[in-house]
Design a protein around this motif. Structure first.
Motif, PDB file in Angstrom:
ATOM      1  N   GLY A 122       1.540   4.426  18.736  1.00 51.79           N
ATOM      2  CA  GLY A 122       0.630   5.156  17.862  1.00 51.79           C
ATOM      3  C   GLY A 122       0.617   6.652  18.099  1.00 51.79           C
ATOM      4  N   SER A 123       1.493   7.132  18.992  1.00 51.28           N
ATOM      5  CA  SER A 123       1.517   8.561  19.324  1.00 51.28           C
ATOM      6  C   SER A 123       2.890   9.172  19.027  1.00 51.28           C
ATOM      7  CB  SER A 123       1.190   8.770  20.808  1.00 51.28           C
ATOM      8  OG  SER A 123      -0.086   8.271  21.122  1.00 51.28           O
ATOM      9  N   ALA A 124       2.913  10.495  19.066  1.00 48.70           N
ATOM     10  CA  ALA A 124       4.160  11.240  18.894  1.00 48.70           C
ATOM     11  C   ALA A 124       4.204  12.380  19.898  1.00 48.70           C
ATOM     12  CB  ALA A 124       4.273  11.789  17.474  1.00 48.70           C
ATOM     13  N   ILE A 125       5.381  12.731  20.333  1.00 47.37           N
ATOM     14  CA  ILE A 125       5.575  13.835  21.275  1.00 47.37           C
ATOM     15  C   ILE A 125       6.384  14.917  20.574  1.00 47.37           C
ATOM     16  CG2 ILE A 125       6.705  14.555  23.424  1.00 47.37           C
ATOM     17  CD1 ILE A 125       4.336  12.848  24.007  1.00 47.37           C
ATOM     18  N   ARG A 126       5.878  16.148  20.594  1.00 51.18           N
ATOM     19  CA  ARG A 126       6.650  17.280  20.073  1.00 51.18           C
ATOM     20  C   ARG A 126       7.875  17.456  20.954  1.00 51.18           C
ATOM     21  NH1 ARG A 126       9.096  20.319  16.714  1.00 51.18           N
ATOM     22  NH2 ARG A 126       8.583  22.526  16.533  1.00 51.18           N
ATOM     23  N   ILE A 127       9.055  17.581  20.348  1.00 47.87           N
ATOM     24  CA  ILE A 127      10.276  17.630  21.130  1.00 47.87           C
ATOM     25  C   ILE A 127      11.250  18.627  20.514  1.00 47.87           C
ATOM     26  CG2 ILE A 127      11.561  15.807  19.902  1.00 47.87           C
ATOM     27  CD1 ILE A 127      12.345  14.738  22.744  1.00 47.87           C
ATOM     28  N   PHE A 128      12.143  19.183  21.356  1.00 49.83           N
ATOM     29  CA  PHE A 128      13.092  20.197  20.919  1.00 49.83           C
ATOM     30  C   PHE A 128      14.522  19.739  21.229  1.00 49.83           C
ATOM     31  CE2 PHE A 128       9.058  22.203  21.768  1.00 49.83           C
ATOM     32  CZ  PHE A 128       8.870  22.964  20.626  1.00 49.83           C
ATOM     33  N   THR A 129      15.480  20.325  20.527  1.00 53.97           N
ATOM     34  CA  THR A 129      16.883  19.937  20.693  1.00 53.97           C
ATOM     35  C   THR A 129      17.310  20.062  22.152  1.00 53.97           C
ATOM     36  OG1 THR A 129      17.375  20.705  18.457  1.00 53.97           O
ATOM     37  CG2 THR A 129      19.241  20.409  19.945  1.00 53.97           C
ATOM     38  N   GLY A 130      17.908  18.986  22.672  1.00 55.71           N
ATOM     39  CA  GLY A 130      18.380  18.967  24.052  1.00 55.71           C
ATOM     40  C   GLY A 130      17.340  18.569  25.067  1.00 55.71           C
ATOM     41  N   ALA A 131      16.112  18.360  24.625  1.00 59.37           N
ATOM     42  CA  ALA A 131      15.027  18.001  25.549  1.00 59.37           C
ATOM     43  C   ALA A 131      15.078  16.516  25.878  1.00 59.37           C
ATOM     44  CB  ALA A 131      13.680  18.360  24.936  1.00 59.37           C
ATOM     45  N   PRO A 132      14.513  16.121  27.055  1.00 56.96           N
ATOM     46  CA  PRO A 132      14.480  14.705  27.419  1.00 56.96           C
ATOM     47  C   PRO A 132      13.604  13.900  26.458  1.00 56.96           C
ATOM     48  CG  PRO A 132      14.061  16.113  29.342  1.00 56.96           C
ATOM     49  CD  PRO A 132      13.994  16.992  28.136  1.00 56.96           C
TER      50      PRO A 132
END
Length: 396
Positions: free
Chosen positions: A87-97
């Motif tokens: 039910g959640s989301a994590i903001r993520i960037f290219t190349g990130a774990p």
């Protein structure tokens, strides 16, 4: 006298890979691997995002516009990855774990942030979307690059990305270059009647440099037997390959062939059934290769590309040492008489090949703009415009 194909077969049969050396990766570009390189780590070594967006559990998206709670951030270089709950989301960037529990990354263009939630404007979302799994590029312990691979800039970047610092490669040959001819002047000398400026040394040195071969010893010999013999002896002491330019025809002042006999070199063949470049000699002395090239510049360069180039490429470790060959339609009709195959300086443009003006053995002006050589065997001594011909592409 041998045919073109016989000459090439004899040269390849009588040349071998040179010895190997270990080089730092920073100095290995342009060499050929002599040993496989095993991947010391996986690439990627952790699950990575291939997009800027949001890491999610794909099964949480039940419809277009699904709202998920924003629960953290993962950026490139981050060593601790936030936990992702259903039910959640994590903001993520290219190349990130990518969090272990995440099964997909939604690119930010397909999302909308409202308050502390992210609306997912994509459905359905397949598992694994925009996630680079561990070992996606290469798995740890597997062959990353095989022996015989040319180390291009891409190869170097690939290996350094695994922290490979050294490579075992075939060393490059040392070249001895002998120029003969009393009629020759050096650049800057005053021009007098009957003399010409010597250009073959610069031409051959430039051709060798295209393969990164820079260790070249240059000597000049007078048109007499003693001078030619001494020059050959000195060049053979320090070099793997000898290129002799001129002095190999049948004139009264052509001493290279006799000099090779004097020093005990084994002649593999002398003269090739071709035009230009008939008086080509290939010999060996204590496993060292010797090419006696015609003195006419265009003949010399044709022989270099068709015979010396593949021999050196084999020494360097290349599996396919010859010039790249393809069939192309010829732009103009061409015919010739005689019993010798012909090599024509040519220009490849827009999927066709054009023979250039100035095919004489002394003429380099056409070679100055050529990017290919047309090979016409005697069996194809008359071609019409549009006929397919064999084309050898020059290295650039």
């Amino acid at each position: 006298m041998v045919t073109v194909n016989e000459a090439k077969e004899k040269i390849i049969a009588n040349t071998s890979h040179l010895s190997t050396q270990n080089r730092s990766l920073a100095d290995a570009a342009g060499y050929v691997l002599a040993k496989d390189i095993i991947a010391p780590i996986a690439l990627p070594s952790f699950r990575q995002s291939s997009m800027d967006g949001y890491a999610i559990i794909h099964s949480d998206v039940a419809e277009n516009g699904t709202s998920l709670k924003l629960a953290g951030e993962s950026k490139a270089g981050q060593t601790l990855t936030p936990d992702l709950k259903p039910g959640s989301a994590i903001r993520i960037f290219t190349g990130a774990p990518v969090p272990e529990s995440a099964t997909a990354v939604i690119m930010q263009e397909h999302t909308e942030v409202i308050g502390g939630h992210v609306l997912i404007n994509e459905y359905p979302v397949p598992a694994g979307k925009n996630v680079r799994e561990v070992g996606r590029q290469i798995k740890e312990g597997t062959v990353a690059l095989t022996a015989g691979t040319y180390l291009s800039p891409g190869s170097i970047g690939f290996l350094q990305g695994m922290s490979v610092s050294q490579a075992t490669v075939y060393r490059k040959p040392k070249i001895g270059l002998l120029i003969t001819g009393d009629e020759l002047l050096k650049v800057g000398d005053p021009l007098s009647h009957g003399k010409i400026y010597e250009s073959n040394s610069a031409m051959l040195i430039a051709a060798l440099a295209q393969d990164g071969i820079l260790d070249i010893e240059l000597k000049y010999a007078e048109d007499n037997l003693a001078s030619t013999v001494q020059a050959l002896i000195e060049l053979l002491e320090q070099n793997d390959v000898i290129l002799a330019s001129g002095g190999i025809s049948v004139g009264d002042y052509d001493f290279v062939g006799t000099s090779l006999q004097e020093i005990g070199a084994e002649t593999i063949f002398y003269k090739v059934r071709q035009k230009p470049g008939k008086p080509l000699l290939f010999a060996k002395k204590d496993e060292k290769a010797i090419f006696a090239l015609p003195g006419n510049p265009a003949s010399s360069l044709v022989c270099y590309y068709e015979y010396v180039f593949p021999a050196i490429r084999k020494m360097l470790g290349h599996d396919n040492p010859f010039l790249k060959s393809l069939k192309l339609p010829i732009k103009y009709a061409y015919s010739f008489d005689g019993e010798r195959d012909e090599f024509l300086k040519a220009l490849v443009e827009e999927d066709e090949v054009m023979p250039l003006d100035g095919q004489e053995s002394f003429a380099l002006r056409s070679f100055a703009i050529a990017n290919a050589i047309i090979y016409l065997p005697v069996s194809q001594n008359k071609v019409e415009a549009g006929d397919l011909v064999e084309v050898h592409l020059l290295p650039f």
